[in-house]
Design an enzyme around this catalytic site. Structure first.
Site, mmCIF file in Angstrom:
data_model
loop_
_atom_site.group_PDB
_atom_site.id
_atom_site.type_symbol
_atom_site.label_atom_id
_atom_site.label_comp_id
_atom_site.label_asym_id
_atom_site.label_seq_id
_atom_site.Cartn_x
_atom_site.Cartn_y
_atom_site.Cartn_z
ATOM 1 N N THR A 185 0.847 -1.197 0.000
ATOM 2 C CA THR A 185 0.000 0.000 0.000
ATOM 3 C C THR A 185 0.885 1.251 0.000
ATOM 4 O OG1 THR A 185 -0.094 -0.149 2.409
ATOM 5 C CG2 THR A 185 -1.926 -1.136 1.173
ATOM 6 N N HIS A 215 -4.159 0.449 13.211
ATOM 7 C CA HIS A 215 -3.125 -0.536 12.862
ATOM 8 C C HIS A 215 -1.983 -0.475 13.875
ATOM 9 C CE1 HIS A 215 -5.095 -0.566 8.882
ATOM 10 N NE2 HIS A 215 -4.517 -1.749 8.722
ATOM 11 N N LYS A 228 3.387 0.183 10.951
ATOM 12 C CA LYS A 228 2.835 0.559 9.640
ATOM 13 C C LYS A 228 3.382 1.924 9.231
ATOM 14 C CE LYS A 228 -1.391 0.601 6.923
ATOM 15 N NZ LYS A 228 -0.690 -0.096 5.819
ATOM 16 N N THR A 271 -6.690 0.051 2.738
ATOM 17 C CA THR A 271 -8.071 -0.424 2.932
ATOM 18 C C THR A 271 -9.010 0.751 3.210
ATOM 19 O OG1 THR A 271 -7.146 -2.448 3.854
ATOM 20 C CG2 THR A 271 -9.478 -2.039 4.287
HETATM 21 N N1 LIG Z 1 -3.126 -5.942 0.683
HETATM 22 C C1 LIG Z 1 -3.140 -6.599 1.854
HETATM 23 O O1 LIG Z 1 -3.969 -7.501 2.090
HETATM 24 C C2 LIG Z 1 -2.117 -6.250 2.878
HETATM 25 C C3 LIG Z 1 -1.189 -5.301 2.592
HETATM 26 N N2 LIG Z 1 -0.170 -5.053 3.450
HETATM 27 C C4 LIG Z 1 0.863 -4.133 2.970
HETATM 28 O O2 LIG Z 1 1.971 -4.930 2.559
HETATM 29 C C5 LIG Z 1 3.189 -4.223 2.766
HETATM 30 C C6 LIG Z 1 4.136 -5.079 3.598
HETATM 31 O O3 LIG Z 1 3.560 -5.337 4.838
HETATM 32 P P1 LIG Z 1 4.339 -6.211 5.936
HETATM 33 O O4 LIG Z 1 4.745 -7.526 5.404
HETATM 34 O O5 LIG Z 1 3.491 -6.138 7.145
HETATM 35 O O6 LIG Z 1 5.646 -5.294 6.143
HETATM 36 P P2 LIG Z 1 7.073 -5.711 6.766
HETATM 37 O O7 LIG Z 1 7.743 -4.424 7.101
HETATM 38 O O8 LIG Z 1 6.901 -6.731 7.815
HETATM 39 O O9 LIG Z 1 7.832 -6.393 5.542
HETATM 40 C C7 LIG Z 1 8.229 -5.686 4.410
HETATM 41 C C8 LIG Z 1 9.237 -6.508 3.672
HETATM 42 O O10 LIG Z 1 9.578 -5.862 2.456
HETATM 43 C C9 LIG Z 1 10.996 -5.836 2.372
HETATM 44 N N3 LIG Z 1 11.426 -4.789 1.461
HETATM 45 C C10 LIG Z 1 11.516 -3.463 1.640
HETATM 46 N N4 LIG Z 1 11.968 -2.888 0.516
HETATM 47 C C11 LIG Z 1 12.174 -3.886 -0.387
HETATM 48 C C12 LIG Z 1 12.630 -3.964 -1.726
HETATM 49 N N5 LIG Z 1 13.042 -2.861 -2.373
HETATM 50 N N6 LIG Z 1 12.673 -5.164 -2.349
HETATM 51 C C13 LIG Z 1 12.328 -6.295 -1.704
HETATM 52 N N7 LIG Z 1 11.897 -6.293 -0.422
HETATM 53 C C14 LIG Z 1 11.822 -5.104 0.211
HETATM 54 C C15 LIG Z 1 11.467 -5.681 3.802
HETATM 55 O O11 LIG Z 1 12.827 -6.027 3.894
HETATM 56 P P3 LIG Z 1 13.700 -5.629 5.201
HETATM 57 O O12 LIG Z 1 13.058 -6.346 6.334
HETATM 58 O O13 LIG Z 1 15.061 -6.124 4.844
HETATM 59 O O14 LIG Z 1 13.597 -4.127 5.308
HETATM 60 C C16 LIG Z 1 10.541 -6.714 4.448
HETATM 61 O O15 LIG Z 1 11.014 -8.008 4.194
HETATM 62 C C17 LIG Z 1 2.777 -2.887 3.381
HETATM 63 O O16 LIG Z 1 2.662 -1.936 2.352
HETATM 64 C C18 LIG Z 1 1.407 -3.167 3.980
HETATM 65 O O17 LIG Z 1 0.605 -2.021 4.071
HETATM 66 C C19 LIG Z 1 -0.063 -5.690 4.641
HETATM 67 C C20 LIG Z 1 -0.988 -6.616 4.998
HETATM 68 C C21 LIG Z 1 -2.096 -6.973 4.155
HETATM 69 O O1 LIG Z 2 0.181 -2.636 6.962
HETATM 70 C C1 LIG Z 2 -0.667 -3.481 7.338
HETATM 71 O O2 LIG Z 2 -0.461 -4.234 8.292
HETATM 72 C C2 LIG Z 2 -1.915 -3.593 6.576
HETATM 73 N N1 LIG Z 2 -2.010 -2.917 5.471
HETATM 74 C C3 LIG Z 2 -3.093 -2.939 4.560
HETATM 75 C C4 LIG Z 2 -3.689 -1.566 4.392
HETATM 76 O O3 LIG Z 2 -2.937 -0.578 4.353
HETATM 77 O O4 LIG Z 2 -4.912 -1.465 4.272
HETATM 78 C C5 LIG Z 2 -4.081 -4.032 4.833
HETATM 79 C C6 LIG Z 2 -4.268 -4.393 6.276
HETATM 80 O O5 LIG Z 2 -5.125 -3.471 6.878
HETATM 81 C C7 LIG Z 2 -2.960 -4.527 7.026
#
Ligand SMILES: NC(=O)C1=CN([C@@H]2O[C@H](COP(=O)(O)OP(=O)(O)OC[C@H]3O[C@@H](n4cnc5c(N)ncnc54)[C@H](OP(=O)(O)O)[C@@H]3O)[C@@H](O)[C@H]2O)C=CC1
Ligand SMILES: O=C(O)C1=N[C@H](C(=O)O)C[C@H](O)C1
Length: 238
Positions: A77, A135, A139, A146
């Site tokens: 996002t 959240h 975040k 969402t």
């Molecule tokens: N659409 C949906 O259903 C949902 C969306 N989200 C969204 O997903 C995204 C990730 O969430 P979340 O997993 O909780 O976040 P985290 O911070 O836990 O994980 C992010 C990951 O992305 C990596 N990263 C950062 N930059 C790069 C890059 N250039 N190339 C490859 N990897 C990279 C980080 O690496 P490092 O740890 O090394 O920095 C880490 O492994 C957010 O934008 C969140 O809002 C989250 C939940 C649900």
């Molecule tokens: O960053 C999160 O954790 C989440 N991101 C998504 C969003 O920005 O809506 C989806 C979910 O709410 C969790």
């Protein structure tokens, strides 16, 4: 399926567990430090990429996949200002792209009900509409993706509102989105219609990340072979 995980944080790790349990193969797990290895993946060694990274990284990861024939499912996002560019790139490369601000089945039902409720409630101006999202403190973006999708669903019906606003004090004539960050809250979204005499709420509360991950995996199984830009509405026939 051979799945490439772009982003191996909270979401990447949850998706990995579900994918392995369903017999999929994880061909790569890229985090920030290994991001440069993306160039070693292509349509021959990867069936689909699942991208959950960061607002600054998402567009370039998606672009790479579209330019190299890798179907890509993205849930990152905070990068929506580049969505039109991603659509054009997908069309130019005859690519396969699925984006959802939230992949959980429950939230996509919530989006559906939200649109219906807004279409009814706009006839009753005594009810003021607003969105609240809560959240975890890790975040990085606000409002949540969402909450933005929810706002767009309301604004379709509320022609008198001129977009949304995510700051206090609220701006007259705009749909307010209030963002709160509290330790360990996975993701809560509330739409509230408040009048002087009563109020109506529609809410979705995620208890874990399993719903997001299961939806993203479902999308990754569904997408390969389909050309264009898709959303969960396509997958769920909503
Ligand atoms: N659409 C949906 O259903 C949902 C969306 N989200 C969204 O997903 C995204 C990730 O969430 P979340 O997993 O909780 O976040 P985290 O911070 O836990 O994980 C992010 C990951 O992305 C990596 N990263 C950062 N930059 C790069 C890059 N250039 N190339 C490859 N990897 C990279 C980080 O690496 P490092 O740890 O090394 O920095 C880490 O492994 C957010 O934008 C969140 O809002 C989250 C939940 C649900
Ligand atoms: O960053 C999160 O954790 C989440 N991101 C998504 C969003 O920005 O809506 C989806 C979910 O709410 C969790």
């Amino acid at each position: 399926m051979k799945i490439l995980l772009i982003g191996y944080g909270k979401m990447g790790k949850t998706i990995e567990q579900l994918a392995l349990a369903k017999g999929h193969e994880i061909v790569g797990k890229l985090d920030h430090t290994s991001a440069s290895q993306l160039t070693s993946f292509n349509a021959q060694n990867t069936d689909v990429a699942i991208e959950f990274t960061h607002p600054e990284a998402a567009f370039s990861n998606i672009s790479y996949c579209l330019e190299n024939g890798i179907p890509v499912v993205s849930g990152s996002t905070g990068w929506q200002e580049r969505m039109q560019e991603a659509r054009e790139l997908c069309e130019k490369n005859a690519g396969s792209f699925m984006y959802a601000s939230n992949f959980s089945i429950g939230v996509n039902l919530f989006f559906h009900f939200n649109e219906y409720i807004a279409s009814r409630m706009q006839q009753y101006p005594e009810y003021a509409v607003g969105i609240r999202e809560i959240h975890h403190t890790q975040k990085v973006d606000h409002p949540s993706g969402t909450a933005i999708t929810t706002a767009e669903g309301i604004l379709q019906s509320y022609q008198n509102l001129d977009g949304w606003v995510n700051e206090a004090p609220e701006t007259e004539g705009k749909l307010p989105i209030v963002s709160e960050r509290t330790d360990d809250v996975i993701g809560t979204h509330i739409v509230r219609y408040a009048s002087a005499i009563d109020e109506i709420e529609l809410s979705h509360v995620a208890h874990s990340r399993t719903g997001f991950a299961a939806g993203a995996l479902m999308a990754a199984e569904w997408l390969p072979g389909k050309k264009g830009v898709f959303g969960m509405k396509d997958l769920m026939n909503l």
